[in-house]
Design an enzyme around this catalytic site. Structure first.
Site, PDB file in Angstrom:
ATOM      1  N   CYS A  85       0.958  -1.077   0.209  1.00  0.00           N
ATOM      2  CA  CYS A  85       0.000   0.050  -0.069  1.00  0.00           C
ATOM      3  C   CYS A  85       0.730   1.259  -0.121  1.00  0.00           C
ATOM      4  O   CYS A  85       1.414   1.541  -1.104  1.00  0.00           O
ATOM      5  CB  CYS A  85      -0.895  -0.042   1.228  1.00  0.00           C
ATOM      6  SG  CYS A  85      -2.233   1.065   1.124  1.00  0.00           S
ATOM      7  N   GLU A 126      -0.762  -8.514   5.167  1.00  0.00           N
ATOM      8  CA  GLU A 126      -0.525  -8.661   6.634  1.00  0.00           C
ATOM      9  C   GLU A 126      -1.562  -8.688   7.306  1.00  0.00           C
ATOM     10  O   GLU A 126      -1.802  -9.185   8.802  1.00  0.00           O
ATOM     11  CB  GLU A 126       0.575  -7.704   7.096  1.00  0.00           C
ATOM     12  CG  GLU A 126      -0.197  -6.352   7.295  1.00  0.00           C
ATOM     13  CD  GLU A 126      -0.356  -5.406   6.074  1.00  0.00           C
ATOM     14  OE1 GLU A 126      -0.309  -5.935   4.910  1.00  0.00           O
ATOM     15  OE2 GLU A 126      -0.788  -4.280   6.158  1.00  0.00           O
ATOM     16  N   HIS A 183      -3.135  -5.810   1.312  1.00  0.00           N
ATOM     17  CA  HIS A 183      -2.607  -5.951   2.488  1.00  0.00           C
ATOM     18  C   HIS A 183      -2.698  -7.425   3.025  1.00  0.00           C
ATOM     19  O   HIS A 183      -3.316  -7.785   4.094  1.00  0.00           O
ATOM     20  CB  HIS A 183      -3.494  -5.109   3.563  1.00  0.00           C
ATOM     21  CG  HIS A 183      -3.086  -3.618   3.462  1.00  0.00           C
ATOM     22  ND1 HIS A 183      -2.256  -2.832   4.181  1.00  0.00           N
ATOM     23  CD2 HIS A 183      -3.861  -2.819   2.724  1.00  0.00           C
ATOM     24  CE1 HIS A 183      -2.488  -1.695   4.089  1.00  0.00           C
ATOM     25  NE2 HIS A 183      -3.402  -1.638   3.211  1.00  0.00           N
TER      26      HIS A 183
END
Ligand SMILES: Nc1ncnc2c1ncn2[C@@H]1O[C@H](COP(=O)(O)OP(=O)(O)O)[C@@H](O)[C@H]1O
Ligand SMILES: [Mg+2]
Lengths: 751, 221, 76, 76
Positions: B85, B196, B194
């Site tokens: 991002c 994560e 994302h």
């Protein structure tokens, strides 16, 4: 330019002062003169006028809010109660949670984006000030009619304001509310909640203790923005030398706040402050008087040292400025260098502007002259208290009498199908993801449940999976019909929402949004709501830990629907055991818990279909709420529930809609024998929930309900293979058709 | 195995990235924007967020942070770098990856669970996936529209450097549905979504994102 | 000390959603005759006289604008 | 058909976080002598000759700028 010094004030007792323009009443001004034994300097007048404003002094509400303390239930969980920046609750295993909800209604009407953004910024600083890391936000919103042109201006701005500020701080948004009603057209409500977490021994308080300790102003520089925002009537500020009027909106800088948060947390971790206070409403006036009043009692400040964004500001303006992203700390001389070094690391401006004293006086200097010398308690805590006249609204009895029993009801399956679709597609019940998809709910990686679930659930501790749940609720229509019951209904719903996820409700914050306290009818609504809330909290055993009052929400002489918004905090020992909202297991059995009565006063059905408001709101039964919550919590703990969803606006029908659409799971419903199908589907009786239970757990679950005496009716089965909401003998509604209706409403208005 | 996670002022997903690194079995090492040292890490993650408020252009100011000089040099020497991002934006501003990321075409921030297809399973960060594998991970951005000139786009496609692509509708106007790309050597990957946030079933849409971090661990082992 | 203005606009071939949205809004507002809008950034810099044109150009080219997608003009 | 430029800047008394962030970055970049930066918006409009100044003014005032916090200039 002349400076109005203390000496000058003593020598010119008769000089006229613009107290009325600053929103002060004549007797209030006289009291200031009496306290000081002379006329106030213009800087002192600035301080008293903002500190004694409705917003900061709670002069119309204080006498009533006392009930939250007087009737507070005994609970060991409450570590810090009302009076500090935010209440703190012990949630076990050494963790403490602080949370609070606050309004930013008026600024959000004037400049929706910045108004809402700075609303988030302000409440986050309150939470930070307690020593906690802010971990999530929520937003409770009310707008005018969805198709009103001004709603098209206000709503998108408010949403981008909340989104951009919260997203940029890295705080997940885990819930809130959005309602539309004509009464909010000139007065949207923007209530923002923030929750923070710390160790129980890490709580910080707002007090300036220890003579000789340094007073540090840090964060953003002070500018001319937001002057007069605090004091409702103080729109005409100091027109010095033909300067244009200062803007009354504040502009937020979320990046500055983000670094301020990290900077403060590092400062807390190293234990470098004696006391700390954020600068919100009334800015420096509030921070200096409150810190001094709560500590040793005195403070000397050199205002020349305050870093300014606009060098033309005069002391009165500096004192009233509501520039955002500022904090004030009290630091011992030994820790000062270390404190300033942490600020430097984060590129945060920090300046020593004063010293704590034991003189009992707040003294300020400007250009070498004494411009303020006052006892800080008198400004911070001893403001005026009003017992405003109270009178039931002239139309209240008529409103309650006309209960709408003769409103035509749908009689057959196809009419009920159409009604269900119409309600689901109505602005209040329609899909809100156009709004909530603009909010980051993943950041921090601890969000277990977020909107559209009944409550937001956050993991606090990765090693033990202990977590918290939060919900905000309020219903202006119920409260208009009966403010005592309305406040309790909001409380009950928030309580139920938290329990529905499997968490045990612990404590309450509240934001009381009302019209003008000078209107006796509004004051009646307010006092009834406060009484209802205090009584309800006592019964449910959940203390009020803090909150906020927002008055003067009215257009002309027409107040908004009285809207107490309740935020409920709960704790859950293991977030992995939380119960989600949507149906998800094939052949799971669907149960309706609780009793259904013919209750349509203030209902979504009466509102959407008939545009009608009258009668009585649904019955409040707090004992039943406790019983229901107990079953939901224990059943979740024992792994008996596949899904749970509380029943609220729109009744069983809307609960089914939402439980089906969450994961596109179909359901076949058989309404209880002998039930009036319309009442069964659309009544808004409280104390109810819809759950689904795997076949293997059926007996254990129904035994649990029977043992506790909770009414339970088996009303259907989840059917993952047939994506439809089918109500036996009445209608069949494919989920695709349902979703189209439910999801289209908000995007259609706001693109 | 040490994986550095950079914190710029305004980084938000740094803790999440560190958690993902740990769950994948590596040690996470906090790197500070003002410190040029990479502290001998074996790979670097540039996390999501709003570095410096993203006020000028996303990633524009972060690109000049002291740590970035070291990251750029090491990346050119083959150090595995993943930009997520805001980190992807920083990689583009740093010219470690071509193109740029602009305002979403619908002009709103978007946060959703996004279906993706892994088109290149050979980079340092994607060996755990199969080429063509479909995964769901969160997407959240205001400026995620990938743009580059036609020549660059053609080159990326021809060299197989489109790493992941959006499926089921383009959420932000990215050209050719591009959600992530890599450099020619495959050690530097930039992603808009994302991973994560999809490493634990409890807090994400699933665990489809863990593969990015497991891939690295596998490649370095 | 001088005021320097730097205007940054997206390159013509890059889609400008904000400009397009404005064109759309104009139609709804009943304003006709505006056929295209492009939105860019406008910077006003207070600059010491010691700062030369080359430094300014470098600043615009590396920081204020991203030459991959944007063009800029400097007015001194 | 003419090209009209509208520049929108925050009123001087309003905080400009973006400009402040740039000033901060300049220092770190080693550029000296730029003492202040304000960031605004820059619009380029393609306008038919039939559109008069008043319409343009209204457009800037209602759509391009937010008069609560911003000022604008129009160059035709
Ligand atoms: N409705 C309410 N219920 C309980 N406490 C309240 C309410 N309104 C205000 N308070 C309490 O009064 C105190 C002062 O509130 P406020 O001035 O809003 O604080 P701050 O300025 O720090 O936000 C706070 O402790 C707040 O929690
Ligand atoms: Mg406070």
């Amino acid at each position: 330019m002349s400076i109005d010094t203390v000496e000058n004030a003593a020598n010119t007792p008769d000089q006229p002062q613009p107290f009325a323009e600053l929103g002060m009443k004549e007797d209030e001004y006289a009291r200031v003169r009496e306290i000081l034994g002379r006329r106030p300097t213009s800087s002192e007048l600035a301080i008293y006028s903002v500190m004694w404003s409705e917003h900061c002094s709670y002069k119309s509400s204080r006498a009533h809010l006392k009930q939250f303390g007087d009737k507070a239930p005994q609970t060991a969980a409450l570590l810090v109660g009302p009076g500090e920046n935010a209440g703190v609750v012990d949630v076990g295993e050494g963790w403490a949670v602080t949370f609070k909800i606050e309004s930013h209604n008026h600024p959000s009407y004037v400049e929706p984006h910045q108004g809402a953004a700075t609303g988030v910024g302000g409440i986050v600083r309150d939470i930070l000030t307690m020593g906690a890391r802010p971990v999530a936000v929520m937003d409770s919103l009310r707008f005018g009619r969805i198709d009103a042109p001004d709603t098209a201006r206000v709503l998108p701005g408010v949403v981008t304001g909340i989104g951009s500020y919260g997203n940029c701080l890295g705080l997940p948004n885990v819930g809130g509310e959005v309602y539309f009603d004509e009464s909010y057209a000139g007065n949207p409500l923007v209530n923002a909640l923030c929750v923070g977490v710390m160790r129980t021994d890490g709580i910080k308080l707002a007090k300036a203790d220890g003579p000789g300790n340094k007073v540090v102003l840090f964060g953003a520089r002070t500018g001319g923005d937001g002057i007069g925002g605090a004091s409702v009537l103080a729109s005409a500020t100091f027109e010095t030398e033909g300067k244009t009027k200062r803007p009354s909106v504040q502009v937020g800088d979320p990046f500055a706040e983000k670094v301020l948060i990290e900077c403060c947390l590092e400062i807390f971790a190293a234990d470098l402050v004696v006391g700390i206070q954020d600068l919100g409403a009334a800015g420096l006036s509030c921070a200096t008087t409150e810190l001094a009043a709560a500590g040793t009692g005195g403070m000397d400040v050199d205002l020349d040292l305050a870093p300014l964004r606009d060098p033309t500001l005069v002391p009165e303006e500096i004192l009233m400025s509501e520039s955002q992203e500022r904090m004030m700390a009290v630091v011992t001389p030994e820790h000062l260098d270390e404190f300033l070094a942490v600020c430097a690391k984060w590129d945060v401006n920090a300046t020593v502007i004063g010293t704590v004293t034991d003189t009992g006086r707040l003294r300020m200097r400007w250009h070498g002259e004494q411009i303020v010398d006052l006892p800080p308690r008198t400004a911070a805590h001893e403001g005026p208290v009003y017992e405003r006249p109270i009178e039931k609204p002239y139309d209240q009895d008529a409103l309650n009498e006309h209960d709408g029993h003769d409103l035509p009801r749908p009689r057959n399956g196809s009419a009920m199908r159409a009604t269900l679709l119409r309600l689901a597609a109505g602005p209040n019940l329609a899909d809100k993801s156009w709004i909530t998809d603009q909010y980051d709910r993943f950041v921090m990686g601890n969000t277990v449940l977020a909107q559209p679930e009944d409550a937001g659930v956050l993991r606090l501790d990765e090693s033990t999976c202990r977590g918290i749940a939060l919900s905000t609720d309020g219903n202006g229509r119920y409260t208009r019909l009966d403010p005592y019951a309305g406040a309790q209904l909001a409380l009950a719903e928030a309580y139920r929402n938290v329990a529905t996820t499997g968490a045990r409700p612990l404590a309450v914050t509240n934001c009381l949004n009302f019209g003008s306290p000078e209107d006796p009818a509004v004051m009646w609504q307010f006092t009834e709501a406060v009484r209802g809330l205090a009584d309800g909290c006592l019964t449910l055993g959940v203390p009020v830990t803090g909150g906020n009052v927002s008055f003067y929400n009215q257009t002309g002489s027409t107040p908004i629907l009285p809207t107490p918004v309740i935020g409920m905090l709960g704790v859950i020992d293991d977030v992995a055991k939380r119960t989600p909202q949507g149906f998800r297991t094939d052949a799971a059995v669907v149960y309706l818990l609780g009793d259904t009565r013919d209750e349509f006063g203030g209902s979504e059905w009466a509102h959407v279909v008939h545009g009608y408001l009258g009668g009585q709101p649904p019955t409040v039964d707090l004992a039943r709420e406790q019983l229901l919550a107990g079953v939901l919590i224990d059943a979740a703990r024992d792994g008996l529930l596949d899904s749970a969803h509380d029943l609220a606006e729109g009744g069983l029908a809307q609960a089914l809609v939402e439980s089906c659409l969450r994961r596109d799971a179909g359901v076949r419903i058989d309404l209880p024998d002998g039930a009036d199908p319309f009442v069964a589907l659309f009544s808004e009786s409280t104390g109810r929930a819809l759950v689904s239970v795997a076949r293997s757990e059926e007996v254990r679950f129904t035994d649990l309900c029977a043992e506790r005496g909770l009414p339970v009716a088996r009303i259907g089965v989840v059917d993952l293979l047939t994506p439809a909401l089918e109500v036996h003998d009445l209608f069949n509604l494919p989920l695709r058709e349902l979703r189209t209706a439910w999801a289209a409403t908000i995007p259609h208005q706001f693109g | 195995m040490r994986v550095g996670v950079v914190t710029f002022p305004g980084s938000l997903d740094d803790r999440d990235a560190a958690r993902a690194v740990r769950i994948a079995g590596a040690e996470s090492v906090a790197l500070w924007h003002a410190d040029p040292s990479l502290h001998e890490v074996d790979a670097v993650v540039l996390p999501g967020g709003f570095s410096y408020g993203d006020y000028l252009r996303c990633g524009a100011i972060a690109r000049f942070a002291p740590v970035m000089e070291s990251v750029i040099a090491a990346a050119n020497d083959g150090l595995p770098v993943l930009g997520i991002c805001n980190g992807f934006q920083v990689l583009c501003e740093s010219h470690l990856l071509p193109g740029a990321l602009i305002r979403n075409d619908h002009r709103k921030f978007v946060c959703k669970e996004q279906l993706l297809r892994v088109d290149n399973a050979a980079t340092a960060w994607t060996t755990e996936y199969r080429e063509g594998q479909e995964i769901v991970i969160p997407l959240k951005n205001g400026e995620g529209g990938y743009v580059a000139d036609e020549h660059t786009l053609d080159e990326l496609e021809a060299e197989g450097r489109v790493v992941v692509r959006y499926l089921n509708g383009n959420p932000n106007g990215s050209q050719r549905d591009i959600a992530g790309i890599c450099n020619a050597a495959g050690n530097v990957v930039g992603l808009m979504p994302h991973p994560e946030h999809a490493v634990e079933a409890l807090t994400g849409p699933g665990t489809d994102g863990l593969g990015f971090f497991l891939s690295l661990v596998g490649v370095l082992a | 000390m001088a005021r320097v203005v730097v205007d940054v606009v997206l390159k013509p071939e890059i889609l400008d959603p904000q400009g397009q949205a404005i064109v759309g809004a104009l139609g709804r507002l009943g304003v006709h005759g505006v056929t295209d809008v492009r939105q860019g950034k406008h910077f006003e810099l207070d600059v010491d006289d010691s700062v030369d044109d080359e430094t300014l150009g470098r600043l615009a080219d590396t920081l204020l604008a991203n030459p991959v997608i944007e063009n800029f003009t400097i007015r001194r």
